[in-house]
Design a protein around this motif. Structure first.
Motif, PDB file in Angstrom:
ATOM      1  N   LEU A  36      40.607 -60.315 137.827  1.00  0.00           N
ATOM      2  CA  LEU A  36      41.388 -60.669 136.614  1.00  0.00           C
ATOM      3  C   LEU A  36      42.137 -59.295 136.190  1.00  0.00           C
ATOM      4  O   LEU A  36      42.297 -59.095 135.089  1.00  0.00           O
ATOM      5  CB  LEU A  36      40.690 -61.139 135.449  1.00  0.00           C
ATOM      6  CG  LEU A  36      40.090 -62.563 135.934  1.00  0.00           C
ATOM      7  CD1 LEU A  36      39.252 -63.127 134.352  1.00  0.00           C
ATOM      8  CD2 LEU A  36      41.134 -63.732 136.075  1.00  0.00           C
ATOM      9  N   SER A  37      42.352 -58.824 137.327  1.00  0.00           N
ATOM     10  CA  SER A  37      43.167 -57.484 137.180  1.00  0.00           C
ATOM     11  C   SER A  37      44.551 -57.398 136.326  1.00  0.00           C
ATOM     12  O   SER A  37      44.640 -56.403 135.711  1.00  0.00           O
ATOM     13  CB  SER A  37      43.551 -56.846 138.531  1.00  0.00           C
ATOM     14  OG  SER A  37      44.722 -57.446 139.359  1.00  0.00           O
ATOM     15  N   THR A  38      45.030 -58.397 136.160  1.00  0.00           N
ATOM     16  CA  THR A  38      46.471 -58.530 135.420  1.00  0.00           C
ATOM     17  C   THR A  38      45.900 -58.433 133.993  1.00  0.00           C
ATOM     18  O   THR A  38      46.989 -57.998 133.063  1.00  0.00           O
ATOM     19  CB  THR A  38      47.362 -59.685 135.790  1.00  0.00           C
ATOM     20  OG1 THR A  38      46.288 -61.024 135.207  1.00  0.00           O
ATOM     21  CG2 THR A  38      47.717 -59.639 137.079  1.00  0.00           C
ATOM     22  N   LEU A  39      44.690 -58.619 133.530  1.00  0.00           N
ATOM     23  CA  LEU A  39      44.366 -58.626 132.019  1.00  0.00           C
ATOM     24  C   LEU A  39      43.816 -57.455 131.846  1.00  0.00           C
ATOM     25  O   LEU A  39      43.617 -57.205 130.531  1.00  0.00           O
ATOM     26  CB  LEU A  39      43.039 -59.661 131.948  1.00  0.00           C
ATOM     27  CG  LEU A  39      43.234 -61.200 132.271  1.00  0.00           C
ATOM     28  CD1 LEU A  39      42.274 -62.094 131.893  1.00  0.00           C
ATOM     29  CD2 LEU A  39      44.592 -61.656 131.558  1.00  0.00           C
ATOM     30  N   ASP A  40      43.452 -56.379 132.549  1.00  0.00           N
ATOM     31  CA  ASP A  40      43.385 -54.927 132.395  1.00  0.00           C
ATOM     32  C   ASP A  40      42.080 -54.911 131.730  1.00  0.00           C
ATOM     33  O   ASP A  40      41.906 -54.292 130.417  1.00  0.00           O
ATOM     34  CB  ASP A  40      44.290 -54.216 131.558  1.00  0.00           C
ATOM     35  CG  ASP A  40      44.353 -52.940 131.655  1.00  0.00           C
ATOM     36  OD1 ASP A  40      43.742 -52.245 132.247  1.00  0.00           O
ATOM     37  OD2 ASP A  40      44.930 -52.154 130.708  1.00  0.00           O
ATOM     38  N   LEU A  41      41.039 -55.476 132.086  1.00  0.00           N
ATOM     39  CA  LEU A  41      39.775 -55.615 131.365  1.00  0.00           C
ATOM     40  C   LEU A  41      38.989 -54.500 131.334  1.00  0.00           C
ATOM     41  O   LEU A  41      39.222 -53.572 132.326  1.00  0.00           O
ATOM     42  CB  LEU A  41      38.762 -56.678 131.809  1.00  0.00           C
ATOM     43  CG  LEU A  41      39.445 -58.103 131.693  1.00  0.00           C
ATOM     44  CD1 LEU A  41      38.373 -59.269 132.477  1.00  0.00           C
ATOM     45  CD2 LEU A  41      39.805 -58.609 130.312  1.00  0.00           C
ATOM     46  N   VAL A  85      41.922 -54.364 141.451  1.00  0.00           N
ATOM     47  CA  VAL A  85      42.480 -53.573 140.142  1.00  0.00           C
ATOM     48  C   VAL A  85      42.693 -52.267 140.636  1.00  0.00           C
ATOM     49  O   VAL A  85      43.451 -51.463 139.962  1.00  0.00           O
ATOM     50  CB  VAL A  85      41.315 -53.778 139.268  1.00  0.00           C
ATOM     51  CG1 VAL A  85      40.064 -53.074 139.430  1.00  0.00           C
ATOM     52  CG2 VAL A  85      41.983 -53.300 137.711  1.00  0.00           C
ATOM     53  N   LEU A  86      42.117 -51.837 141.566  1.00  0.00           N
ATOM     54  CA  LEU A  86      42.373 -50.146 141.942  1.00  0.00           C
ATOM     55  C   LEU A  86      43.776 -50.242 142.454  1.00  0.00           C
ATOM     56  O   LEU A  86      44.510 -49.110 142.567  1.00  0.00           O
ATOM     57  CB  LEU A  86      41.191 -49.538 143.002  1.00  0.00           C
ATOM     58  CG  LEU A  86      39.991 -49.320 142.259  1.00  0.00           C
ATOM     59  CD1 LEU A  86      38.849 -48.919 143.356  1.00  0.00           C
ATOM     60  CD2 LEU A  86      40.327 -47.783 141.655  1.00  0.00           C
ATOM     61  N   GLU A  87      44.094 -51.019 143.379  1.00  0.00           N
ATOM     62  CA  GLU A  87      45.484 -51.219 144.057  1.00  0.00           C
ATOM     63  C   GLU A  87      46.410 -51.551 142.754  1.00  0.00           C
ATOM     64  O   GLU A  87      47.559 -50.613 142.949  1.00  0.00           O
ATOM     65  CB  GLU A  87      45.362 -52.274 144.891  1.00  0.00           C
ATOM     66  CG  GLU A  87      46.820 -52.177 145.593  1.00  0.00           C
ATOM     67  CD  GLU A  87      46.604 -53.249 146.969  1.00  0.00           C
ATOM     68  OE1 GLU A  87      47.876 -53.785 147.045  1.00  0.00           O
ATOM     69  OE2 GLU A  87      45.686 -53.070 147.563  1.00  0.00           O
ATOM     70  N   ARG A  88      46.302 -52.170 141.750  1.00  0.00           N
ATOM     71  CA  ARG A  88      47.203 -52.418 140.677  1.00  0.00           C
ATOM     72  C   ARG A  88      47.294 -51.166 139.841  1.00  0.00           C
ATOM     73  O   ARG A  88      48.624 -50.819 139.412  1.00  0.00           O
ATOM     74  CB  ARG A  88      46.699 -53.599 140.048  1.00  0.00           C
ATOM     75  CG  ARG A  88      47.695 -53.976 138.787  1.00  0.00           C
ATOM     76  CD  ARG A  88      47.339 -55.241 138.240  1.00  0.00           C
ATOM     77  NE  ARG A  88      47.563 -56.480 138.830  1.00  0.00           N
ATOM     78  CZ  ARG A  88      48.637 -57.161 138.872  1.00  0.00           C
ATOM     79  NH1 ARG A  88      49.583 -56.442 137.966  1.00  0.00           N
ATOM     80  NH2 ARG A  88      48.575 -58.270 139.630  1.00  0.00           N
TER      81      ARG A  88
END
Length: 341
Positions: A36-41, A85-88
């Protein structure tokens, strides 16, 4: 404290990271943070949710290799390498580099991104230790340059077992050949081995292990001994309580009753420790052993040519004892170990 559990992949580092992450004083990136990387948890509940969850079923391979759409026990919060999430939030350079990342790669922009990624999560989770898992290239040169006080736990596994496991995954890119896989061009001596073998995929999987361990050894020389701990996966399986105690001490953590409750839920299976002897035919196993002989000897693994290596092996390296492998490698190569900082 920021720490990293690192390894080649298919080396047992995932299990080591998950066991250590059950300690109530350890924070980490979870699979939910990643997917859920777009949520920036920020993962502030990760540790609590993991300690309430059952251990990972050892029969489960990577998510993409699942045999069924839904598998019992698959859905749970667990530590993750967090590549998405690291890539983003950091850079595809970190997650998909075709070579190891060095101190010279620590540009101000990339350094700022790495600081933001880890320090925000460390602050939100408020644990004394934040432990992240990295496989493939060690990236320790870059990480040490950005986080000079970070500690590294390097998990090593027998290269024959790693090669055998890689050949059975869906994501290993060796089938494209070394001109198109994830690790860039082979060094000339390794490229000659590949061609001389008739482009054996078994050998190529072994060469990827050698290539990565060369990078780990190079990275290790730039990091103080007190910040680098090297253990063999097989030694952990033989003495999980003793070897994990070494890791906890290295991270400045105590073996608490809460950690004991989590640790006691794990069964450290040894059945596939030498599955490569069943899964590979005699010719391919001999080809692999011939290629990996020097590296296997340096890390104290027995082969048909050196059957007494395990019998003569001492305990795994401990903090301050990181010349063990360098000395063994030098002896295997007929040279002298290099000095350490």
């Amino acid at each position: 404290m920021l720490g990293f559990v690192i390894g080649t992949g298919r080396c047992g580092s995932t299990l080591m990271h998950e066991v250590l992450a059950r300690h109530p004083e350890v924070g980490f990136v979870s699979n939910l943070d990643d997917k859920l990387s777009t949520l920036d948890l920020d993962g502030r509940w990760n540790n609590l949710l993991l300690r309430r969850a059952a251990p990972r079923d050892p029969r489960h391979g990577p998510f993409r290799d699942r045999p069924r759409l839904v598998e019992r026990g698959r859905l749970r919060v667990a530590p993750s390498e967090g590549w998405q999430v690291l890539e983003r939030q950091v850079s595809p350079i970190f997650s998909r580099s075709h070579r190891d990342l060095l101190a010279s790669d620590a540009t101000p922009w990339l350094e700022a991104r790495l600081h933001r990624f880890f320090e925000r999560r460390m602050a939100a989770q408020a644990r004394p230790v934040f432990l992240h898992h990295v496989t493939g290239w060690p990236r320790a040169g870059l990480l040490h340059a950005v986080f000079p006080e970070a500690r590294f736990i390097h998990v090593v596994r027998d290269g024959r077992a790693v090669a055998n496991s890689l050949l059975q995954t869906s994501w290993w890119t060796g089938g494209k050949g070394p001109s198109n896989w994830d690790f860039g061009p082979l060094p000339e001596p390794y490229a000659k081995e590949w061609e001389a073998s008739g482009q054996s995929y078994v050998l190529l999987a072994g060469l990827s292990w050698k290539l990565l361990l060369d990078a780990f050894e190079a990275a290790r020389t730039a990091i103080p001994c007190s910040q680098w701990l090297e253990l063999r996966y097989e030694d952990v399986l033989a003495d999980p309580r003793g070897q994990i105690a070494v890791m906890l001490e290295f991270l400045g953590l105590q073996w608490t009753s809460d950690f004991e409750a989590g640790f006691s839920r794990y069964v450290f299976e040894t059945g596939r420790r030498e599955a490569f002897r069943r899964d590979l035919d005699a010719d391919n196993l001999a080809l692999l052993e011939q290629s990996l002989a020097g590296h296997l000897k340096a890390y104290r693994y027995a082969t048909a040519m050196q059957p007494d290596e395990v019998a003569r092996a001492s305990n795994s390296a401990v903090p301050g004892d990181c010349d063990v492998v360098a000395g063994a490698r030098a002896a295997a190569d007929g040279g002298r170990p290099q000095g350490r900082p």
